[in-house]
Design a protein around this motif. Sequence first.
Motif, PDB file in Angstrom:
ATOM      1  N   ASN A   1      43.593  52.570  44.297  1.00  0.00           N
ATOM      2  CA  ASN A   1      42.267  53.209  43.997  1.00  0.00           C
ATOM      3  C   ASN A   1      42.465  54.466  43.277  1.00  0.00           C
ATOM      4  OD1 ASN A   1      40.621  51.093  44.796  1.00  0.00           O
ATOM      5  ND2 ASN A   1      40.047  51.899  46.585  1.00  0.00           N
TER       6      ASN A   1
ATOM      7  N   MET B   1      40.818  43.231  49.892  1.00  0.00           N
ATOM      8  CA  MET B   1      39.923  42.790  48.628  1.00  0.00           C
ATOM      9  C   MET B   1      38.584  43.216  48.698  1.00  0.00           C
ATOM     10  SD  MET B   1      41.023  38.958  48.355  1.00  0.00           S
ATOM     11  CE  MET B   1      40.492  38.089  49.964  1.00  0.00           C
TER      12      MET B   1
ATOM     13  N   VAL C   1      39.792  47.371  47.941  1.00  0.00           N
ATOM     14  CA  VAL C   1      40.166  47.638  46.316  1.00  0.00           C
ATOM     15  C   VAL C   1      39.124  47.529  45.181  1.00  0.00           C
ATOM     16  CG1 VAL C   1      41.848  47.046  44.708  1.00  0.00           C
ATOM     17  CG2 VAL C   1      42.653  47.299  47.063  1.00  0.00           C
ATOM     18  N   ASP C   2      39.033  48.669  44.398  1.00  0.00           N
ATOM     19  CA  ASP C   2      37.846  48.686  43.529  1.00  0.00           C
ATOM     20  C   ASP C   2      38.434  48.356  41.983  1.00  0.00           C
ATOM     21  OD1 ASP C   2      35.416  49.582  42.368  1.00  0.00           O
ATOM     22  OD2 ASP C   2      36.090  51.501  41.820  1.00  0.00           O
ATOM     23  N   SER C   3      38.711  46.856  42.040  1.00  0.00           N
ATOM     24  CA  SER C   3      39.158  46.288  40.861  1.00  0.00           C
ATOM     25  C   SER C   3      38.430  45.108  40.501  1.00  0.00           C
ATOM     26  CB  SER C   3      40.891  46.034  40.884  1.00  0.00           C
ATOM     27  OG  SER C   3      41.543  47.280  41.071  1.00  0.00           O
ATOM     28  N   ALA C   4      38.798  44.784  39.126  1.00  0.00           N
ATOM     29  CA  ALA C   4      37.989  43.518  38.726  1.00  0.00           C
ATOM     30  C   ALA C   4      38.274  42.026  39.399  1.00  0.00           C
ATOM     31  CB  ALA C   4      38.019  43.442  37.239  1.00  0.00           C
ATOM     32  N   GLY C   5      39.515  42.311  39.547  1.00  0.00           N
ATOM     33  CA  GLY C   5      40.268  41.092  40.363  1.00  0.00           C
ATOM     34  C   GLY C   5      41.160  41.523  41.666  1.00  0.00           C
ATOM     35  N   VAL C   6      40.810  41.112  42.713  1.00  0.00           N
ATOM     36  CA  VAL C   6      41.691  41.571  43.969  1.00  0.00           C
ATOM     37  C   VAL C   6      41.925  40.152  44.558  1.00  0.00           C
ATOM     38  CG1 VAL C   6      40.388  43.459  44.340  1.00  0.00           C
ATOM     39  CG2 VAL C   6      39.123  41.601  45.011  1.00  0.00           C
TER      40      VAL C   6
ATOM     41  N   ARG D   1      32.614  42.170  34.191  1.00  0.00           N
ATOM     42  CA  ARG D   1      34.024  42.585  34.748  1.00  0.00           C
ATOM     43  C   ARG D   1      34.913  41.840  34.973  1.00  0.00           C
ATOM     44  NH1 ARG D   1      34.180  45.418  40.864  1.00  0.00           N
ATOM     45  NH2 ARG D   1      35.445  47.006  40.305  1.00  0.00           N
TER      46      ARG D   1
ATOM     47  N   PHE E   1      34.074  53.660  48.856  1.00  0.00           N
ATOM     48  CA  PHE E   1      34.964  52.292  49.000  1.00  0.00           C
ATOM     49  C   PHE E   1      34.644  52.002  50.668  1.00  0.00           C
ATOM     50  CE2 PHE E   1      37.800  54.794  45.984  1.00  0.00           C
ATOM     51  CZ  PHE E   1      37.595  53.662  44.962  1.00  0.00           C
TER      52      PHE E   1
ATOM     53  N   ILE F   1      27.540  44.883  40.944  1.00  0.00           N
ATOM     54  CA  ILE F   1      28.415  44.281  39.824  1.00  0.00           C
ATOM     55  C   ILE F   1      28.930  43.003  40.611  1.00  0.00           C
ATOM     56  CG2 ILE F   1      29.965  46.116  39.825  1.00  0.00           C
ATOM     57  CD1 ILE F   1      29.488  43.744  36.856  1.00  0.00           C
ATOM     58  N   TYR F   2      30.256  42.602  40.311  1.00  0.00           N
ATOM     59  CA  TYR F   2      30.985  41.416  40.981  1.00  0.00           C
ATOM     60  C   TYR F   2      32.302  41.782  41.010  1.00  0.00           C
ATOM     61  CZ  TYR F   2      30.922  39.894  36.273  1.00  0.00           C
ATOM     62  OH  TYR F   2      31.073  39.617  34.965  1.00  0.00           O
ATOM     63  N   LYS F   3      33.040  41.206  41.714  1.00  0.00           N
ATOM     64  CA  LYS F   3      34.589  41.185  41.553  1.00  0.00           C
ATOM     65  C   LYS F   3      35.030  39.838  41.832  1.00  0.00           C
ATOM     66  CE  LYS F   3      35.846  44.369  44.714  1.00  0.00           C
ATOM     67  NZ  LYS F   3      36.633  44.958  45.803  1.00  0.00           N
ATOM     68  N   TYR F   4      36.334  39.381  41.005  1.00  0.00           N
ATOM     69  CA  TYR F   4      36.772  38.122  41.373  1.00  0.00           C
ATOM     70  C   TYR F   4      37.907  38.185  42.382  1.00  0.00           C
ATOM     71  CZ  TYR F   4      34.660  36.494  37.079  1.00  0.00           C
ATOM     72  OH  TYR F   4      33.550  36.302  35.915  1.00  0.00           O
ATOM     73  N   LYS F   5      37.755  37.300  43.358  1.00  0.00           N
ATOM     74  CA  LYS F   5      38.667  37.185  44.684  1.00  0.00           C
ATOM     75  C   LYS F   5      39.475  35.878  44.311  1.00  0.00           C
ATOM     76  CE  LYS F   5      35.751  39.963  47.868  1.00  0.00           C
ATOM     77  NZ  LYS F   5      35.450  39.958  49.012  1.00  0.00           N
ATOM     78  N   ILE F   6      40.811  36.003  44.512  1.00  0.00           N
ATOM     79  CA  ILE F   6      41.806  34.752  44.436  1.00  0.00           C
ATOM     80  C   ILE F   6      42.296  34.843  45.843  1.00  0.00           C
ATOM     81  CG2 ILE F   6      43.538  33.491  43.551  1.00  0.00           C
ATOM     82  CD1 ILE F   6      42.884  34.176  40.718  1.00  0.00           C
TER      83      ILE F   6
END
Lengths: 457, 457
Positions: free
Chosen positions: A356, A378, A381-386, A416, B20, B426-431
Amino acid sequence: MSLTNGSPEAAATAAKTASFTLASLPASARNEALEAIHAALTASKDEILAANARDLELARKAAADGQLSQALVSRLDLGKKGKWEDMLQGILDVRDLEDPVGKVQLRTKLDDGLILERVSCPIGVLLIIFEARPEVIANIASLAIKSGNAAILKDNLLIYHLATGGKESTESFIAISQVISSALSTTQVPNSAIQLVTTRDVILQLLSQDRSIDLVIPRGSNDLVRYIKENTKIPVLGHADGLCSIYLTATADKEKSAIAIVDSKTSYPAACNSLETLLVQDKALDTIWPDVAFALALKGVTLRLDEPSKAALSSTTLPDGTVLDATPEDYDTEHLNLTLAVKTVSTVEEAIAHINTHGSHHTDSIFTSNEAEAEHFMNQVDSAGVYWNASTRLADGMRYGFGTEVGISTNKIHSRGPVGLDGLTIYKYKIRGDYQPTTGYGEGEGKRPWKHEKLSF
Amino acid sequence: MSLTNGSPEAAATAAKTASFTLASLPASARNEALEAIHAALTASKDEILAANARDLELARKAAADGQLSQALVSRLDLGKKGKWEDMLQGILDVRDLEDPVGKVQLRTKLDDGLILERVSCPIGVLLIIFEARPEVIANIASLAIKSGNAAILKDNLLIYHLATGGKESTESFIAISQVISSALSTTQVPNSAIQLVTTRDVILQLLSQDRSIDLVIPRGSNDLVRYIKENTKIPVLGHADGLCSIYLTATADKEKSAIAIVDSKTSYPAACNSLETLLVQDKALDTIWPDVAFALALKGVTLRLDEPSKAALSSTTLPDGTVLDATPEDYDTEHLNLTLAVKTVSTVEEAIAHINTHGSHHTDSIFTSNEAEAEHFMNQVDSAGVYWNASTRLADGMRYGFGTEVGISTNKIHSRGPVGLDGLTIYKYKIRGDYQPTTGYGEGEGKRPWKHEKLSF
């Protein structure tokens, strides 16, 4: 479409006016415009490639003099195997995507004969600024038209005009633009809806048209994106940096981790979703890390290590030059090549805090067999993809199944991560009523309550 | 929550770190925090109202000297009938709203054991700057906590510090803040997640913290919003102006139109969704317009007319002073009182062009019995709300059924129109994967195709 060397303000105002008409065109008319562009480009292949060859000649000369990078020359080249065909196919692919405009997202009965709808619509006017890649012109014009947005296109091949004695636009840009322009003149897309600006030194003026331009999309280097973000009040869709990390814990699968880390780092090192920092849990230093390091070294990766991760490799034989000492700057650097910064951490909390603070909020992954730890990572963590046990290279609109990609955003509002066509739309609220005065509604005596009944759509 | 008089940068950084943790709290913990605030405010009513009374005394003195407007004094008053109770009830109402965090918006099987999810999450850190209304502190702190966002609150009662010899924060702000702060210290919400800044002259420094602050929400006058938009790179959620129009055509229902136009103009003239410009179709001048003008005049509305709309009233008896000549500026002015600008147009195209040029993209309505004309108007007018036979006063989160309203946005990205709690996410992508390397996927020999199978959620 018009190819303009007029004032940026006039271009922006004309685009805004045209955007209202474009926004009302049915999907069929927008798709026909894409077909017209496809046909015209197909018919003009020789003339465009000839213009591109002239650009390349100048660029190669400038590269030989050290004024232009070899990478830029390569990106300029439209004649490279498959590039032209991909560009043309891309237009048809965009045509075949689902129409993002006019989708009803919500329908509520406020009262009998008083219906609220939320409907997707184009954003308005896009300003697209790009470097070096001529094929982007066709791609971005297609995306704009498909999503009903007017667009102003400006190529800004930084330093190209210095290297070429004053030219700012490439001949490729002008040739492709003219073909697209005359193709669109036979369609229902208004003339000013797509504008290509060839005037020199107008980037800053374009960036100040916040009354007419709704969104800026840079397509180019980090430097270009950073420059644009610094110099406009208009929202910018994109990311300057892609500093992605993986946190490798002691419970990760050793063999699979090595493969996935090699994939994240080496499958396309210059991509924004490539791995830049590997955080290794201290408990994994003697168990998993040496095998991972060995696999990376075999692929030519240079490792910039902190003390513990270096000490752990003392009995591993690696090619000369593989191991270097990390500096603090390494953890804030997007190397974009086969260099990997490695840092030892003890806990998931430490990994999260590092990411972060030092990451770029793009895409970060944890390798672990502990589900609770993965979910915690997940969420925090402040990210677009986790990701959990997944390669950072998955961060891509095509791979996500979006059909196309406008770009990857690290913004915290609107869009995002990988942005598909939907990212070029917003919505409006429509109400269809029977002249009901609002004063009659509410709670209390003599007032009519709102129904607020969700309707299907 | 902490009440800080430290540096804006330190406040922003601390809020980011706290965000966070806050983002990971379950809904139950966030709701408990709202209940703690509610209980603490209830217990401290006397002390807060006493602080408010001291503010009011100063403010009334300043108003008597002409340094502060009467309207501001009135807005400061927490003791007004129902205001305190509404403030407390508002906290519980927010608690009872559906949790906007953690909603799965998309789930795709990229491959076996490789699942992509898009999940809603808080934006991060909000900066809320407000004027005069102490009850907004509790409201906005509730909205932030409910949506999992950290928030920095700053009151900026323009000129108040001049009128009071140096105070910038009101005693009401400080008192309410202290109560909320100690209430939150008993909950799981981290101490720095909600910060109240009482330091003077730090607005500009706060507005420059774009590395830590993700969204600015101004709650106050147009001047405040405009000042903020001019002075920050952080996205601003809101609108400076609310210049709403109605286009009255010759096919509109005469009696109902008069009622709905009176509603749009007079039910709350200072609101942003009130009518400011009435466009009258020339064909309606002799048929519908005189009755509408008469109904407006009865309610005390002053009409600023162009020549045709004035001439059409020659045989209508109106109270003295009702009719004035319009100046060009009238069509660009948000009067916020009982003044209405009237302009004659011939066609829906002319009405659309006027609204898109002179309006503020807030809410605009057409009154007509022609459906095709109405749909054309709604598609072409570039506003957050586009209505057919409906009062502009409907533009409101409560009336739309959103339960609460963060504000009304005229932005073209992220959120538009009345913004509910969703606008703070907003959103985040999780995989979740099994270490699959990306190089194995794609088209062609030996490659594994992506499945891209939509899964239910």
